[in-house]
Design an enzyme around this catalytic site. Structure first.
Site, PDB file in Angstrom:
ATOM      1  N   SER A  53       0.824  -1.214   0.000  1.00 27.36           N
ATOM      2  CA  SER A  53       0.000   0.000   0.000  1.00 27.36           C
ATOM      3  C   SER A  53       0.853   1.256   0.000  1.00 27.36           C
ATOM      4  CB  SER A  53      -0.894   0.007   1.236  1.00 27.36           C
ATOM      5  OG  SER A  53      -0.092   0.255   2.378  1.00 27.36           O
ATOM      6  N   LYS A  54       0.187   2.362  -0.239  1.00 25.59           N
ATOM      7  CA  LYS A  54       0.877   3.651  -0.236  1.00 25.59           C
ATOM      8  C   LYS A  54       1.533   3.884   1.119  1.00 25.59           C
ATOM      9  CE  LYS A  54       0.235   8.590  -1.008  1.00 25.59           C
ATOM     10  NZ  LYS A  54       0.481   9.100   0.339  1.00 25.59           N
ATOM     11  N   ARG A  55       0.835   3.445   2.172  1.00 30.41           N
ATOM     12  CA  ARG A  55       1.395   3.646   3.509  1.00 30.41           C
ATOM     13  C   ARG A  55       2.739   2.930   3.672  1.00 30.41           C
ATOM     14  NH1 ARG A  55      -2.258   2.090   8.014  1.00 30.41           N
ATOM     15  NH2 ARG A  55      -3.851   3.057   6.716  1.00 30.41           N
ATOM     16  N   GLY A  60       4.878   2.365   1.355  1.00 28.18           N
ATOM     17  CA  GLY A  60       5.848   3.159   0.610  1.00 28.18           C
ATOM     18  C   GLY A  60       6.269   4.388   1.391  1.00 28.18           C
ATOM     19  N   ASP A  61       5.279   5.074   1.966  1.00 29.36           N
ATOM     20  CA  ASP A  61       5.583   6.283   2.737  1.00 29.36           C
ATOM     21  C   ASP A  61       6.502   5.960   3.912  1.00 29.36           C
ATOM     22  OD1 ASP A  61       4.029   7.708   1.026  1.00 29.36           O
ATOM     23  OD2 ASP A  61       2.269   7.801   2.339  1.00 29.36           O
TER      24      ASP A  61
END
Ligand code: GLU
Length: 507
Positions: A265-267, A269-270
């Site tokens: 998920s984007k999380r 990656g962040d």
């Protein structure tokens, strides 16, 4: 069926930026079509107006273009099966929904969302699932129960309705998925899915099947989140009498977090500092997400790493051009289990591609960095510099990290290195070296090396005793490419100047 021209499609909904998993789906569709001399289509599935996001379609197009995934037929490209945007095909879906109503494979349902919610809660209280299907439909508010007259009156008077698929009762549906093999499902576990909504638009299921049929799609390659829909889709094909030309299905596993626990998920990656989207994205509300392109990935590296997330060639080969992927790809070698994303491996791919590029090819991107810093540079010299440091770089921006001292004198000196290398006797020694360098003529790496080596030998000094502090003077630290190359590229004046400054500053 087997002699039909292979046609695949990527059918995203424009609901936001395209996840890298979506790009992989598009890529596999493209590779498969091209390997078989077929067509690759882009169809925009925008029938869910509530989830529409401005800019998403443009983002999808730009992402595929950046990756070098060429669309044969699509919204911009056109084609004889168009339009390729579902919101422009409304009349088609009405016609086919009517066909299913007429053949008894679908029916009108008038149950309100509140009523259905109530039934769901009741079932939950009894620890049972609520399924709208053969077991329950006869006690619900639909045209199977109501008379034709009542049904027509309700429709005419504008009462909201949906059209549902009439799922057959207690039938084992056996299907073959290219990736997963035989899949069996009992229809009693499935519900009468809504095919057409009260807003006059079809749902995904109806539109998707109708379009795949009309567009003569031969292989449906998509994410595994659609595997549960496969029996319904197979039954819709059957209801239309389209079994003979039904596409083959291949459901791709998810891209997993680096830990392997759940969907990437984007999380993630962040948190771990890597993008999960191909390009930088800014939502209409101003939220942003980083992209591989802007992070400095080469499109070829991104495509290569994506291809290998969930497919293996069965050999040791890891580096593939698009042409090679088209030749080597096969759905049979797509893995059933999810593919763990490894950010370090992703970087490794970029580094491999960077290493293969010539300094001349890397120059424009590196020049952008120099220009942004307002640094004047000589192109030829900069190519030499790139050549010297590129083996230590994974991204073009790393070239700057490795080569800044060719463009700027060090403003400070690495403390740890200074403590270790700058001894009491060092200034005198470096002064001597400075005098030697001042006499080197013509001033180049070879001559500088010869003269300094001669001095080192004559005085029985260790090479490091001279070179380490000299490096500290010239680049401010303890690492970097060959020091004589650095000396040549800096030139005599700058070299001597840096030594003088260091002698003043390093105590
Ligand atoms: N519109 C669907 C999506 O957004 C397409 C699924 C399919 O390929 O059938 O994923």
């Amino acid at each position: 069926m087997n002699n039909r021209k292979v046609r695949t499609r990527f059918a995203p909904s424009p609901t936001g930026p395209l996840h890298m998993g979506g790009v992989r789906t598009a890529l596999y569709n493209y590779l498969f079509a091209k390997q078989h001399g077929g067509d690759f289509l882009l169809r925009i599935e925008d029938t869910d107006q509530t989830r529409f996001v401005e800019g998403a379609e443009k983002y999808i197009n730009e992402s595929l273009a950046w990756c070098g995934i060429k669309i044969d037929e699509g919204v911009a490209e056109g084609g004889k099966y168009g339009p390729y945007k579902q919101s422009e095909r409304k009349d088609t879906y009405i016609k086919y929904a009517q066909q299913l109503l007429d053949s008894g494979n679908a029916y009108y349902a008038f149950d309100t969302p509140e009523e259905l919610d109530e039934l769901r809660k009741e079932a939950e209280a009894n620890k049972e699932p609520f399924i709208y299907n053969a077991a329950s439909r006869n006690s619900l508010n639909n045209s199977l129960v109501l008379s034709d007259e009542v049904t027509q009156n309700k429709i005419q008077s504008g009462e909201p309705y949906v059209i549902r698929f009439k799922m057959p009762a207690n039938e084992i549906i056996e299907m073959t998925d290219i990736v997963r093999g035989v899949v069996k499902v009992n229809t009693n576990t499935l519900d009468d899915k809504v095919l057409f909504k009260s807003d006059g638009l079809p749902t995904y299921h109806l539109a998707n099947v109708v379009d795949d049929h009309l567009m003569e799609i031969t292989h449906v390659i998509r994410g595994e989140e659609w595997l549960p829909s496969m029996p319904l889709h197979v039954l819709i094909y059957r209801a239309f009498g389209w079994q003979d030309t039904m596409p083959q299905f291949a459901h791709l596993s998810l891209l997993l977090k680096p830990t392997g626990n759940g969907k990437l998920s984007k999380r993630d990656g962040d948190k771990m500092g890597f993008p999960v989207f191909p390009l930088f994205w800014q939502s209409p509300e101003g939220e942003t997400a980083s992209g591989y392109r802007e992070e400095g990935y080469f499109a070829e590296a991104f495509v290569n790493l994506l291809a290998l997330l969930g497919w293996n060639p069965g050999t040791e080969q890891e580096l593939f051009t698009m042409e090679e992927l088209i030749k080597a790809f096969s759905l049979e070698r797509v893995t059933k289990s999810g593919a763990k994303f490894d950010p370090k491996k992703a970087e490794w791919f970029n580094q491999q591609y960077l290493a293969k590029k010539t300094a001349n090819e890397l120059l424009p991107a590196f020049a952008d960095i120099l220009n942004a810093k307002g640094i004047k540079y000589n192109a030829e010299k900069t190519e030499t510099i790139i050549e010297l440091v590129k083996e230590r770089a994974s991204f073009v921006k790393d070239i700057w990290e490795q080569a800044w001292f060719f463009y700027e004198a060090p403003a400070e000196y690495d403390d740890k290195i200074a403590k270790k290398r700058w001894k009491e006797e060092t200034p005198e020694l470096i002064n001597k070296i400075k005098d030697i360098l001042a006499e080197v003529e013509p001033f180049n790496a070879e001559n500088a090396k010869a003269d300094i080596s001669k001095y080192i030998e004559a005085n029985e000094l260790g090479f490091g005793v001279v070179m380490n502090p000299l490096r500290l003077c010239l680049v401010g630290g303890g690492s970097g490419p060959d020091l004589f190359q650095i000396i040549e590229l800096l030139g005599k004046e700058e070299t001597l100047q840096r030594i003088e400054t260091a002698l003043l500053k390093l105590k």
